[in-house]
Design an enzyme around this catalytic site. Structure first.
Site, PDB file in Angstrom:
ATOM      1  N   SER A 183      47.821  70.932  44.867  1.00 54.28           N
ATOM      2  CA  SER A 183      48.207  69.640  44.293  1.00 54.28           C
ATOM      3  C   SER A 183      48.558  68.636  45.376  1.00 54.28           C
ATOM      4  O   SER A 183      48.603  67.430  45.125  1.00 54.28           O
ATOM      5  CB  SER A 183      49.394  69.807  43.338  1.00 54.28           C
ATOM      6  OG  SER A 183      50.575  70.133  44.059  1.00 54.28           O
ATOM      7  N   ALA A 216      58.796  71.893  42.973  1.00 55.11           N
ATOM      8  CA  ALA A 216      58.399  73.262  43.336  1.00 55.11           C
ATOM      9  C   ALA A 216      56.918  73.532  43.042  1.00 55.11           C
ATOM     10  O   ALA A 216      56.392  73.063  42.036  1.00 55.11           O
ATOM     11  CB  ALA A 216      59.275  74.264  42.575  1.00 55.11           C
ATOM     12  N   PRO A 217      56.248  74.249  43.946  1.00 53.54           N
ATOM     13  CA  PRO A 217      56.762  74.838  45.204  1.00 53.54           C
ATOM     14  C   PRO A 217      56.778  73.870  46.387  1.00 53.54           C
ATOM     15  O   PRO A 217      57.238  74.218  47.461  1.00 53.54           O
ATOM     16  CB  PRO A 217      55.781  75.978  45.461  1.00 53.54           C
ATOM     17  CG  PRO A 217      54.480  75.474  44.897  1.00 53.54           C
ATOM     18  CD  PRO A 217      54.855  74.675  43.678  1.00 53.54           C
ATOM     19  N   GLY A 219      54.050  71.009  46.929  1.00 44.80           N
ATOM     20  CA  GLY A 219      52.777  70.405  47.352  1.00 44.80           C
ATOM     21  C   GLY A 219      52.904  68.938  47.710  1.00 44.80           C
ATOM     22  O   GLY A 219      52.381  68.485  48.735  1.00 44.80           O
ATOM     23  N   ASP A 235      63.985  70.359  41.456  1.00 46.17           N
ATOM     24  CA  ASP A 235      63.298  71.335  40.598  1.00 46.17           C
ATOM     25  C   ASP A 235      64.195  72.557  40.440  1.00 46.17           C
ATOM     26  O   ASP A 235      64.853  72.970  41.399  1.00 46.17           O
ATOM     27  CB  ASP A 235      61.957  71.762  41.214  1.00 46.17           C
ATOM     28  CG  ASP A 235      60.984  72.313  40.181  1.00 46.17           C
ATOM     29  OD1 ASP A 235      61.363  73.267  39.472  1.00 46.17           O
ATOM     30  OD2 ASP A 235      59.863  71.796  40.075  1.00 46.17           O
ATOM     31  N   ASP A 255      67.375  68.722  36.539  1.00 48.82           N
ATOM     32  CA  ASP A 255      66.325  68.203  35.663  1.00 48.82           C
ATOM     33  C   ASP A 255      65.770  66.920  36.278  1.00 48.82           C
ATOM     34  O   ASP A 255      66.517  65.973  36.545  1.00 48.82           O
ATOM     35  CB  ASP A 255      66.926  67.925  34.282  1.00 48.82           C
ATOM     36  CG  ASP A 255      65.895  67.420  33.278  1.00 48.82           C
ATOM     37  OD1 ASP A 255      64.773  67.053  33.686  1.00 48.82           O
ATOM     38  OD2 ASP A 255      66.222  67.380  32.080  1.00 48.82           O
ATOM     39  N   ASP A 271      54.993  64.777  39.571  1.00 48.88           N
ATOM     40  CA  ASP A 271      53.802  65.385  38.958  1.00 48.88           C
ATOM     41  C   ASP A 271      54.233  66.380  37.872  1.00 48.88           C
ATOM     42  O   ASP A 271      53.638  67.437  37.710  1.00 48.88           O
ATOM     43  CB  ASP A 271      52.952  66.079  40.030  1.00 48.88           C
ATOM     44  CG  ASP A 271      51.573  66.479  39.512  1.00 48.88           C
ATOM     45  OD1 ASP A 271      51.093  65.846  38.560  1.00 48.88           O
ATOM     46  OD2 ASP A 271      50.990  67.427  40.066  1.00 48.88           O
ATOM     47  N   LYS A 300      49.820  62.695  32.205  1.00 49.20           N
ATOM     48  CA  LYS A 300      48.879  63.607  31.547  1.00 49.20           C
ATOM     49  C   LYS A 300      48.312  62.904  30.314  1.00 49.20           C
ATOM     50  O   LYS A 300      49.032  62.219  29.586  1.00 49.20           O
ATOM     51  CB  LYS A 300      49.576  64.909  31.145  1.00 49.20           C
ATOM     52  CG  LYS A 300      50.418  65.537  32.252  1.00 49.20           C
ATOM     53  CD  LYS A 300      49.628  65.818  33.517  1.00 49.20           C
ATOM     54  CE  LYS A 300      50.548  66.305  34.639  1.00 49.20           C
ATOM     55  NZ  LYS A 300      49.822  66.550  35.892  1.00 49.20           N
TER      56      LYS A 300
END
Length: 349
Positions: A183, A216-217, A219, A235, A255, A271, A300
Site C-alpha cells: 500500500s 498498521a503495519p 506502508g 492504530d 481510534d 487509508d 472506498k
C-alpha cells in the site's frame, strides 16, 4: 480527430462515460460517450468538428477523476506489413509532434501487445523524425498511439502538460523492499499526482510532522519516514519494528476517527477501510479545523453510482469548508494503485 479516447481501470468505463459526458454538457460540446465493459477505455464521440480539441483545451486533465490518460484522434486500420508507411500517410493531417508514446490498454490483450510496441517504437520513431513528423526539440503536442491489436491503432494527440505523467497513466514505481506493505505505493503515487516534483523539497521536507490514521503495519508511514518526516502512527494494531526503530515514529493505540494531535501537523494521511462518507467527513474536519496543512485520504467506493457518489462527497467537503470560511484546494483521482477507491488530496490555502 473528433473522437476522445480515455484510458481507465478495467470496470470503471461507466464512470469515465458519466464524468466526460457531464463536462461536455457543461462546456456545450455535443456528442456521446460509449464503452464496452472491462475494456479499460471509453470514447467520447463529438458531433461537431473541433469538439474533441475544445474539450481538451477547456478541461485540465489533472482535474478528471477516473480517466488515466486521454487523446483526441481517430482509429486507423493497419496492414500486416509496412505499418509505418500507412501511419505516415495518416499523420499528414496531424500537427508535427514533439514526443511519441506507444500505449496499450490495461487488459490481458493489451499486456500481450507490449512486446510488439517495444519492438515497433524504435523504427517508427526513426521514420517519423526522417519524415519531419516528429521534432523532439519542438513545442508540438505528444503523439499517442494506442494499439488495440497489431492491426488497429488509435492515432491521437495530447498536450504533454495536459495529459498523463506516464504512458497509459501507469507510474513505474519500484516497491521499496523495506516498506511493510505494498500500500506504500498508493501514497507515493498520490504525491506524484498532486504535488509538482519541484515542490517536494518544500512540501515534503525533512523535519515536518505527520499523522497516519489507521497506520498498521506502516506502508504509508514508511513513505513519510523515508522523507524524514516525524510521524504519529495511529492504530490499535502492531507497527513494523524497523519503522519504530527509526526514531521518527510514535505509535498511538487509538481510534483513527477520534484521535487529535496535540498541535497542528503538516500532513495527515489515511487509508482506513470505512464508508466513504465517514472518511470524507474526517478529511473535512482535519483541514477545516486546521489540524493539518495537507491531507491524503482514500475513499472506498460503493458498487453502483460511483461517480455520482464521489462528486457528492467532494461537494459536501467543499461546502463544509466554505461554511467554516476555510480556503483549500481539493483534488481527487483514481490512481493506478487504487482499486475500488479514489484518493483525495486537500491543501489548506
Amino acid at each position: 480527430m473528433n473522437t476522445l479516447l480515455l484510458h481507465c481501470r478495467p470496470g470503471f468505463e461507466g464512470e469515465v462515460c458519466a464524468e466526460i459526458s457531464e463536462h461536455a454538457a457543461i462546456l456545450e460540446v455535443a456528442g456521446y460517450a460509449k464503452a464496452r465493459p472491462d475494456s479499460a477505455c471509453a470514447e467520447f464521440i463529438c458531433s461537431e468538428p473541433g469538439g474533441a480539441e475544445r474539450l481538451m483545451r477547456r478541461l485540465r486533465f489533472a482535474d478528471l477523476i477516473f480517466p488515466r490518460q486521454w487523446a483526441r484522434g481517430d482509429y486507423l486500420q493497419l496492414p500486416e506489413t509496412d505499418r509505418i508507411s500507412v501511419l505516415l500517410a495518416h499523420l499528414a493531417d496531424y500537427p508535427v509532434c514533439s514526443s511519441l508514446w506507444l500505449e496499450v490498454l490495461d487488459t490481458n490483450d493489451g499486456k500481450e501487445l507490449s512486446n510488439f510496441c517495444r519492438k515497433f517504437e524504435a523504427p517508427l520513431r526513426k521514420a517519423l523524425v526522417k519524415a519531419g513528423r516528429l521534432d523532439e526539440q519542438g513545442k508540438g503536442p505528444r503523439l499517442l498511439l494506442t494499439f488495440k491489436s497489431g492491426r488497429e491503432v488509435f492515432v491521437g494527440i495530447a498536450e504533454a502538460n495536459n495529459s498523463a505523467l506516464w504512458p497509459m497513466g501507469i507510474p513505474r514505481l519500484k516497491f521499496p523492499r523495506q516498506a511493510p506493505s505494498r500500500s506504500t505505493l498508493k501514497l507515493e503515487e498520490a504525491w506524484h499526482h498532486f504535488i509538482p516534483r519541484e515542490q517536494w523539497d518544500t512540501r515534503l521536507a525533512a523535519g515536518m510532522t505527520g499523522v497516519d490514521l489507521g497506520a498498521a503495519p506502516g506502508g504509508w508511514t514508511w513513505q513519510m519516514v523515508n522523507r524524514h518526516i516525524k510521524v504519529s502512527a495511529v492504530d490499535n494494531g502492531p507497527m513494523n519494528a524497523d519503522l519504530m526503530d527509526s526514531g521518527l515514529v510514535e505509535h498511538f493505540r487509538a481510534d483513527g476517527f477520534t484521535f487529535r494531535p496535540k498541535r497542528p501537523v503538516d500532513w495527515m494521511v489515511c487509508d482506513i477501510v470505512e464508508k466513504p462518507a465517514r472518511n470524507a467527513a474526517l478529511l473535512e474536519t482535519w483541514i477545516g479545523e486546521g489540524l493539518c496543512r495537507e491531507a491524503v485520504v482514500n475513499l472506498k467506493l460503493p458498487m453502483k453510482q460511483r461517480y455520482a457518489e464521489v462528486k457528492r462527497l467532494l461537494e459536501r467537503i467543499a461546502d463544509g469548508l466554505a461554511e467554516r470560511g476555510v480556503k483549500a484546494s481539493i483534488g481527487c483521482k483514481q490512481l493506478y494503485h487504487d482499486r475500488e477507491e479514489v484518493t483525495c488530496h486537500l491543501r489548506r490555502l
